[in-house]
Design a protein around this motif. Structure first.
Motif, short mmCIF file in Angstrom:
data_model
loop_
_atom_site.label_atom_id
_atom_site.label_comp_id
_atom_site.label_asym_id
_atom_site.label_seq_id
_atom_site.Cartn_x
_atom_site.Cartn_y
_atom_site.Cartn_z
N PRO A 243 0.91 -1.31 -0.09
CA PRO A 243 0.05 0.18 -0.02
C PRO A 243 0.77 1.32 -0.09
O PRO A 243 0.30 2.40 -0.41
CB PRO A 243 -0.83 -0.17 1.36
N GLU A 244 2.11 1.29 0.76
CA GLU A 244 2.98 2.30 0.54
C GLU A 244 3.55 2.92 -0.85
O GLU A 244 3.46 4.10 -1.12
CB GLU A 244 4.16 2.37 1.22
N ILE A 245 3.46 1.80 -1.88
CA ILE A 245 4.07 2.10 -3.13
C ILE A 245 2.86 2.40 -3.61
O ILE A 245 2.86 3.55 -4.59
CB ILE A 245 4.53 0.90 -3.75
N ASN A 246 1.67 1.94 -3.62
CA ASN A 246 0.67 2.43 -4.35
C ASN A 246 -0.12 3.92 -3.96
O ASN A 246 -0.45 4.64 -4.62
CB ASN A 246 -0.65 1.48 -4.28
N GLY A 247 0.16 3.98 -2.90
CA GLY A 247 -0.29 5.40 -2.00
C GLY A 247 0.64 6.43 -2.66
O GLY A 247 0.06 7.48 -3.05
N ILE A 252 0.23 11.49 -7.58
CA ILE A 252 0.47 12.22 -8.89
C ILE A 252 -0.58 11.47 -9.88
O ILE A 252 -0.16 11.50 -11.11
CB ILE A 252 1.64 12.23 -9.25
N GLY A 253 -1.67 10.77 -9.32
CA GLY A 253 -2.71 10.16 -10.36
C GLY A 253 -2.17 9.09 -11.03
O GLY A 253 -2.64 8.70 -11.89
N ASN A 259 7.22 0.82 -13.43
CA ASN A 259 8.37 1.44 -13.82
C ASN A 259 8.83 2.29 -12.83
O ASN A 259 9.83 2.99 -12.94
CB ASN A 259 8.09 2.30 -15.12
N ARG A 260 8.05 2.61 -11.85
CA ARG A 260 8.59 3.52 -10.61
C ARG A 260 9.23 2.71 -9.79
O ARG A 260 9.01 2.57 -8.58
CB ARG A 260 7.16 4.07 -9.94
N VAL A 261 10.66 2.37 -10.22
CA VAL A 261 11.49 1.70 -9.28
C VAL A 261 12.12 2.59 -8.36
O VAL A 261 12.43 2.00 -7.43
CB VAL A 261 12.50 1.05 -10.35
N ASP A 262 11.86 3.84 -8.38
CA ASP A 262 12.44 4.55 -7.36
C ASP A 262 11.67 4.36 -5.96
O ASP A 262 12.17 4.27 -4.82
CB ASP A 262 12.55 6.19 -7.70
N ILE A 263 10.48 4.41 -6.32
CA ILE A 263 9.27 4.17 -5.00
C ILE A 263 9.62 2.81 -4.45
O ILE A 263 9.60 2.47 -3.33
CB ILE A 263 8.10 4.46 -5.43
#
Length: 350
Positions: A243-247, A252-253, A259-263
């Motif tokens: 949930p932390e990654i999805n939140g 930002i929508g 692809n958001r490997v940074d998060i």
């Protein structure tokens, strides 16, 4: 849009118009490395301040970090990764206005980094700053999909090249001659006199280097010598649906963007740290005397950690009953342990 707003496109269009007007004259487009102002997001440079047309001869040694665009007879030239327009020219859709990237000489903020000898921002610090998600800034970079990962790779390679450049120029400060011992010479193959060239020594502080790996290996072996054989081998894997990654993406929508490997990496690092704190302080498996772990990445980019726990001497020979309390190779009963059943069914069955 690029024709109207991108200063680099405007500079090349200026050169194109000059060629059309006077095709017999040899022009060169020089994109300057030095900037009169700091080209940040709200201080976008103008074409007249970053580029100029040069007629006839130009001494490239004098402007070695500038981008010199020749006519087709001169061939392709390498662009320095230290040029402010390096990333803007490679990724025009991520930098639609031709914004400046990293440049040499960005000063550290007053009052920060007290005690540091250097007073300038490093390339690694600059890109770490740019990869932070902020609500009051544009999110073009984070919405770029697979292009974001390619952008990160190019940033990483530029950072590594800067580090190698520093190591190459500071071999005396690193006292590399001390590494030229007999055993090092044998391991490197320097016993062959036909070998020509000067070797550059990577210090153990350089992540991924041979001395970095040997030092970590020797530290792990020293722990094994002191604490004995490890008792538990634990694999901690990343779940991209945390949930932390999805939140963070929903701010930002975005939704479930792999692809958001940074998060993903940041959340994994936080949870791994918390897990190690729980293993040592909460002691669910007993008293822990030492621990060693390494982080690896799967082909799809998801990180996972392999953890070795060294338990107290009283737990060195656990009974079968104790082992069965902490290790299970069965699917939990859905009626007795529904949470455990759902977790295994969702994340552990392939």
């Amino acid at each position: 849009m690029l024709e109207r707003h991108n200063v680099l496109v405007e500079s090349f269009r200026m050169a194109r118009d000059a060629y059309k007007a006077q095709p017999e004259v040899t022009f060169r487009l020089r994109i300057q490395h030095q900037r009169t102002k700091d080209g940040r997001q709200y201080n976008i440079p103008t074409a007249s301040k970053i580029a100029g047309l040069i007629v006839d001869y130009i001494d490239e040694k004098k402007y070695k970090r500038d981008v010199i665009v020749h006519d087709r007879k001169q061939g392709v030239k390498k662009i320095s990764d230290l040029h402010p327009s390096f990333m803007a020219m490679a990724y025009p859709l991520i930098h639609p206005y031709g914004e400046d990237g990293y440049r040499v000489g960005i000063p550290l903020r007053d009052g920060h980094f007290i005690g540091l000898k250097r007073q300038e921002v490093s390339m690694c610090e600059f890109y770490c700053f740019r990869f932070q998600q902020r609500l009051n800034e544009g999110h073009t970079l984070f919405r770029s999909g697979r292009l974001l990962q390619q952008y990160m790779i190019d940033c990483y390679m530029a950072i590594e090249e800067e580090r190698f450049r520093w190591i190459r120029k500071h071999q005396k400060e690193l006292r590399s001659e001390l590494f030229s011992g007999l055993m090092d010479a044998i391991h490197r193959g320097d016993s062959d006199s036909s070998k020509v060239g000067k070797s550059m020594i990577l210090p153990s502080s350089h992540t991924g280097g041979p001395r970095y790996r040997v030092q970590n290996y020797q530290d792990a072996m020293a722990i094994c010598k002191w604490a004995g054989y490890p008792d538990l081998f634990i694999t901690f894997t990343c779940n991209p649906k945390w949930p932390e990654i999805n939140g963070m993406q929903q701010l930002i929508g975005q939704k479930n963007d792999i692809n958001r490997v940074d998060i993903i990496c940041r959340v994994f690092e936080i949870k791994l740290y918390q897990l190690m704190q729980d293993l040592r302080k909460e002691q669910p498996f007993g008293k822990v005397t030492a621990c060693v772990y390494t982080i690896e990445f799967q082909k799809r980019g998801l990180p996972h950690a392999h953890i070795l726990l060294f338990l107290d001497s009283a737990m060195k020979n656990p009974s079968a009953e104790y082992v069965e309390q902490i290790i299970s190779a069965e699917i939990p009963d859905i009626n007795v342990d529904p949470d455990g059943y759902n977790a295994v069914n969702k994340f552990m069955i392939h």
